[in-house]
Design an enzyme around this catalytic site. Structure first.
Site, PDB file in Angstrom:
ATOM      1  N   SER A  43       0.815  -1.133   0.107  1.00  0.00           N
ATOM      2  CA  SER A  43      -0.037  -0.275   0.047  1.00  0.00           C
ATOM      3  C   SER A  43       0.985   1.207   0.005  1.00  0.00           C
ATOM      4  O   SER A  43       1.668   1.673   1.076  1.00  0.00           O
ATOM      5  CB  SER A  43      -0.697  -0.151   1.259  1.00  0.00           C
ATOM      6  OG  SER A  43      -1.623   1.309   1.428  1.00  0.00           O
ATOM      7  N   HIS A  64      -1.351  -1.287  -4.210  1.00  0.00           N
ATOM      8  CA  HIS A  64      -2.745  -0.851  -3.545  1.00  0.00           C
ATOM      9  C   HIS A  64      -2.674   0.643  -3.432  1.00  0.00           C
ATOM     10  O   HIS A  64      -1.547   1.335  -2.858  1.00  0.00           O
ATOM     11  CB  HIS A  64      -2.842  -1.583  -2.345  1.00  0.00           C
ATOM     12  CG  HIS A  64      -4.035  -1.348  -1.612  1.00  0.00           C
ATOM     13  ND1 HIS A  64      -5.053  -2.291  -2.122  1.00  0.00           N
ATOM     14  CD2 HIS A  64      -4.461  -0.838  -0.443  1.00  0.00           C
ATOM     15  CE1 HIS A  64      -6.216  -1.909  -1.276  1.00  0.00           C
ATOM     16  NE2 HIS A  64      -5.862  -0.701  -0.457  1.00  0.00           N
ATOM     17  N   ASP A  73      -4.776   3.786  -1.843  1.00  0.00           N
ATOM     18  CA  ASP A  73      -5.968   4.361  -0.918  1.00  0.00           C
ATOM     19  C   ASP A  73      -6.308   5.683  -1.182  1.00  0.00           C
ATOM     20  O   ASP A  73      -5.649   6.603  -0.997  1.00  0.00           O
ATOM     21  CB  ASP A  73      -5.438   4.175   0.359  1.00  0.00           C
ATOM     22  CG  ASP A  73      -5.286   2.587   0.845  1.00  0.00           C
ATOM     23  OD1 ASP A  73      -6.033   1.828   0.810  1.00  0.00           O
ATOM     24  OD2 ASP A  73      -4.009   2.338   1.357  1.00  0.00           O
ATOM     25  N   MET A 123      -9.124   8.427  -0.108  1.00  0.00           N
ATOM     26  CA  MET A 123      -9.749   8.816   1.205  1.00  0.00           C
ATOM     27  C   MET A 123     -10.225  10.128   0.880  1.00  0.00           C
ATOM     28  O   MET A 123      -9.431  11.156   0.553  1.00  0.00           O
ATOM     29  CB  MET A 123      -9.115   8.632   2.234  1.00  0.00           C
ATOM     30  CG  MET A 123      -8.276   7.493   2.446  1.00  0.00           C
ATOM     31  SD  MET A 123      -7.443   7.245   4.008  1.00  0.00           S
ATOM     32  CE  MET A 123      -6.739   5.771   4.153  1.00  0.00           C
ATOM     33  N   HIS A 134      -8.516   1.466  -4.187  1.00  0.00           N
ATOM     34  CA  HIS A 134      -9.399   1.133  -2.966  1.00  0.00           C
ATOM     35  C   HIS A 134     -10.164   2.663  -2.797  1.00  0.00           C
ATOM     36  O   HIS A 134      -9.330   3.275  -2.119  1.00  0.00           O
ATOM     37  CB  HIS A 134      -8.529   0.643  -1.810  1.00  0.00           C
ATOM     38  CG  HIS A 134      -9.408   0.397  -0.422  1.00  0.00           C
ATOM     39  ND1 HIS A 134      -8.806   0.208   0.820  1.00  0.00           N
ATOM     40  CD2 HIS A 134     -10.752   0.454  -0.377  1.00  0.00           C
ATOM     41  CE1 HIS A 134      -9.967   0.181   1.620  1.00  0.00           C
ATOM     42  NE2 HIS A 134     -10.946   0.038   0.908  1.00  0.00           N
ATOM     43  N   MET A 158     -12.128   4.780  -0.819  1.00  0.00           N
ATOM     44  CA  MET A 158     -12.824   4.900   0.626  1.00  0.00           C
ATOM     45  C   MET A 158     -13.408   6.291   0.348  1.00  0.00           C
ATOM     46  O   MET A 158     -13.110   7.337   1.137  1.00  0.00           O
ATOM     47  CB  MET A 158     -11.721   4.923   1.587  1.00  0.00           C
ATOM     48  CG  MET A 158     -11.102   3.472   1.816  1.00  0.00           C
ATOM     49  SD  MET A 158      -9.739   3.450   2.863  1.00  0.00           S
ATOM     50  CE  MET A 158      -8.609   3.496   1.660  1.00  0.00           C
ATOM     51  N   MET A 217     -11.601  -5.809   5.282  1.00  0.00           N
ATOM     52  CA  MET A 217     -10.973  -4.607   6.018  1.00  0.00           C
ATOM     53  C   MET A 217     -10.635  -5.297   7.389  1.00  0.00           C
ATOM     54  O   MET A 217     -11.872  -5.579   8.098  1.00  0.00           O
ATOM     55  CB  MET A 217     -11.779  -3.321   6.188  1.00  0.00           C
ATOM     56  CG  MET A 217     -11.873  -2.427   4.818  1.00  0.00           C
ATOM     57  SD  MET A 217     -10.318  -2.162   3.930  1.00  0.00           S
ATOM     58  CE  MET A 217      -9.412  -1.117   5.234  1.00  0.00           C
ATOM     59  N   GLY A 250      -9.211   4.380   6.969  1.00  0.00           N
ATOM     60  CA  GLY A 250      -8.885   5.715   7.292  1.00  0.00           C
ATOM     61  C   GLY A 250      -7.405   5.594   7.534  1.00  0.00           C
ATOM     62  O   GLY A 250      -6.934   7.006   7.121  1.00  0.00           O
ATOM     63  N   GLY A 279      -3.221   4.066   7.871  1.00  0.00           N
ATOM     64  CA  GLY A 279      -2.224   2.769   7.836  1.00  0.00           C
ATOM     65  C   GLY A 279      -1.824   2.615   9.110  1.00  0.00           C
ATOM     66  O   GLY A 279      -2.101   3.571  10.341  1.00  0.00           O
ATOM     67  N   GLY A 280      -0.959   1.596   9.388  1.00  0.00           N
ATOM     68  CA  GLY A 280      -0.393   1.338  10.728  1.00  0.00           C
ATOM     69  C   GLY A 280      -1.143   1.165  12.130  1.00  0.00           C
ATOM     70  O   GLY A 280      -0.844   1.218  13.225  1.00  0.00           O
ATOM     71  N   ASP A 303      -6.908  -6.210   4.040  1.00  0.00           N
ATOM     72  CA  ASP A 303      -6.203  -4.828   4.027  1.00  0.00           C
ATOM     73  C   ASP A 303      -6.348  -4.278   5.299  1.00  0.00           C
ATOM     74  O   ASP A 303      -7.444  -3.876   6.113  1.00  0.00           O
ATOM     75  CB  ASP A 303      -7.079  -4.016   3.139  1.00  0.00           C
ATOM     76  CG  ASP A 303      -6.416  -2.643   2.945  1.00  0.00           C
ATOM     77  OD1 ASP A 303      -5.453  -2.396   3.498  1.00  0.00           O
ATOM     78  OD2 ASP A 303      -7.286  -1.756   2.254  1.00  0.00           O
ATOM     79  N   GLY A 304      -5.251  -4.289   6.144  1.00  0.00           N
ATOM     80  CA  GLY A 304      -4.982  -3.506   7.551  1.00  0.00           C
ATOM     81  C   GLY A 304      -4.259  -4.278   8.452  1.00  0.00           C
ATOM     82  O   GLY A 304      -4.850  -5.327   8.491  1.00  0.00           O
ATOM     83  N   GLY A 359       1.109  -2.244   4.094  1.00  0.00           N
ATOM     84  CA  GLY A 359       1.490  -0.702   3.951  1.00  0.00           C
ATOM     85  C   GLY A 359       2.814  -0.944   4.712  1.00  0.00           C
ATOM     86  O   GLY A 359       3.986  -1.095   4.376  1.00  0.00           O
ATOM     87  N   SER A 360       2.609  -0.632   6.180  1.00  0.00           N
ATOM     88  CA  SER A 360       3.603  -0.631   7.112  1.00  0.00           C
ATOM     89  C   SER A 360       4.571  -1.505   7.108  1.00  0.00           C
ATOM     90  O   SER A 360       5.961  -1.426   7.010  1.00  0.00           O
ATOM     91  CB  SER A 360       3.318  -0.503   8.553  1.00  0.00           C
ATOM     92  OG  SER A 360       1.963   0.415   8.472  1.00  0.00           O
TER      93      SER A 360
HETATM   94  C1  DX5 Z   1      -6.609   1.454   5.611  1.00  0.00           C
HETATM   95  C2  DX5 Z   1      -6.037   1.539   4.212  1.00  0.00           C
HETATM   96  C3  DX5 Z   1      -5.002   0.299   4.060  1.00  0.00           C
HETATM   97  C4  DX5 Z   1      -3.758   0.888   4.684  1.00  0.00           C
HETATM   98  C5  DX5 Z   1      -3.074  -0.423   5.451  1.00  0.00           C
HETATM   99  O1  DX5 Z   1      -7.481   2.490   5.501  1.00  0.00           O
HETATM  100  O2  DX5 Z   1      -7.235   0.939   3.353  1.00  0.00           O
HETATM  101  O3  DX5 Z   1      -4.935  -0.040   2.837  1.00  0.00           O
HETATM  102  O4  DX5 Z   1      -2.901   1.550   3.908  1.00  0.00           O
HETATM  103  O5  DX5 Z   1      -1.839  -0.135   5.902  1.00  0.00           O
HETATM  104  P1  DX5 Z   1      -1.058  -0.937   7.041  1.00  0.00           P
HETATM  105  O6  DX5 Z   1      -0.679  -2.206   6.137  1.00  0.00           O
HETATM  106  O7  DX5 Z   1      -0.171  -0.199   7.496  1.00  0.00           O
HETATM  107  O8  DX5 Z   1      -2.201  -1.491   7.790  1.00  0.00           O
HETATM  108 ZN    ZN Z   2      -6.769  -0.044   1.387  1.00  0.00          ZN
END
Ligand code: DX5
Ligand code: ZN
Length: 223
Positions: free
Chosen positions: A8, A33, A35, A37, A66, A68, A137, A142, A144-145, A175-176, A197-198
């Protein structure tokens, strides 16, 4: 099907976006990926079309977008034109989900639906045949991390059963909070796309982190 890794970009350093994309290009990840928002569907704003277009110019991987956002149907064409190859909308944001899925496919994109942690997978029973991907999810969308929500394992198993019972090939994306620690268990439960992501961009060695996630072999798993 061997599982897919979708780093991500939200967790990357946006001051060096080109470098992050080049790193992904060199990696074993098949998808990137992205995101989006809007500050309405989720309590955060990320980025929009110009950034996606900049990524598209450099990225050789499948762009997994994705959304959101509320009223995603208004922007599908724009996202497709900006490089999206997989477009995922939220179940909770779509009054006419069936129509929105058809519109995504008409644009030549793969169609996905994301479910918030509180939304049961059974609500997709009547549209599952139309879908290419379901994104579960495993955090509240909303940011990451965040910490992985354990209930997700049961949702993966239930969705996997629903898909196999109608012989439907389906990307089951998580995801997440995906990490080196929980990835194997997620795959074992039936997931086949891992968003990270992280776990990728905050690690010392993103390429190695992706390779580790990719190398998990279900046949030799002991978890
Ligand atoms: C959260 C996003 C995720 C996020 C994942 O709202 O949809 O895609 O970037 O990040 P990590 O892997 O750090 O949880
Ligand atoms: Zn996502």
């Amino acid at each position: 099907m061997k599982h897919i890794i979708a780093p991500s970009i939200l967790a990357a350093n946006f001051g060096q976006l080109d470098e992050a994309v080049e790193q992904i290009n060199k990696s074993e990840a098949e998808w990137l990926h992205i995101d989006i928002m809007d500050g309405r569907f989720v309590p955060n704003i990320s980025f929009g079309f110009p950034v996606l277009e900049a990524i598209q110019k450099k990225c050789t991987k499948v762009l997994d977008v994705h959304l959101m956002i509320v009223e995603p149907e208004k922007y599908l064409q724009r996202f497709a034109e900006s490089g999206a190859q997989v477009i995922t909308v939220h179940y909770e944001a779509c009054t006419h989900l069936h129509r929105t899925i058809a519109a995504i496919k008409q644009l030549g994109c793969k169609a996905g639906v994301a479910l918030n942690p509180h939304t049961p997978v059974q609500l997709l029973t009547n549209v599952l045949e139309e879908l290419d991907l379901v994104c579960l999810m495993s955090v509240n969308p909303g940011y990451g991390g965040q910490q992985f929500i354990e209930k997700t394992y049961q949702k993966i198993e239930a969705l996997h059963l629903m898909a196999t019972s109608i012989a439907k090939p389906l990307f089951i994306e998580i995801d997440g909070g995906v990490s080196q620690q929980n990835a194997a268990q997620l795959l074992k439960a039936g997931a086949n796309v891992l968003v990270a992501g992280s776990a990728v961009f905050k690690s010392n060695n993103p390429l190695k982190a992706i390779a580790n996630l990719k190398s998990i072999n279900l046949d030799t798993l002991t978890v």
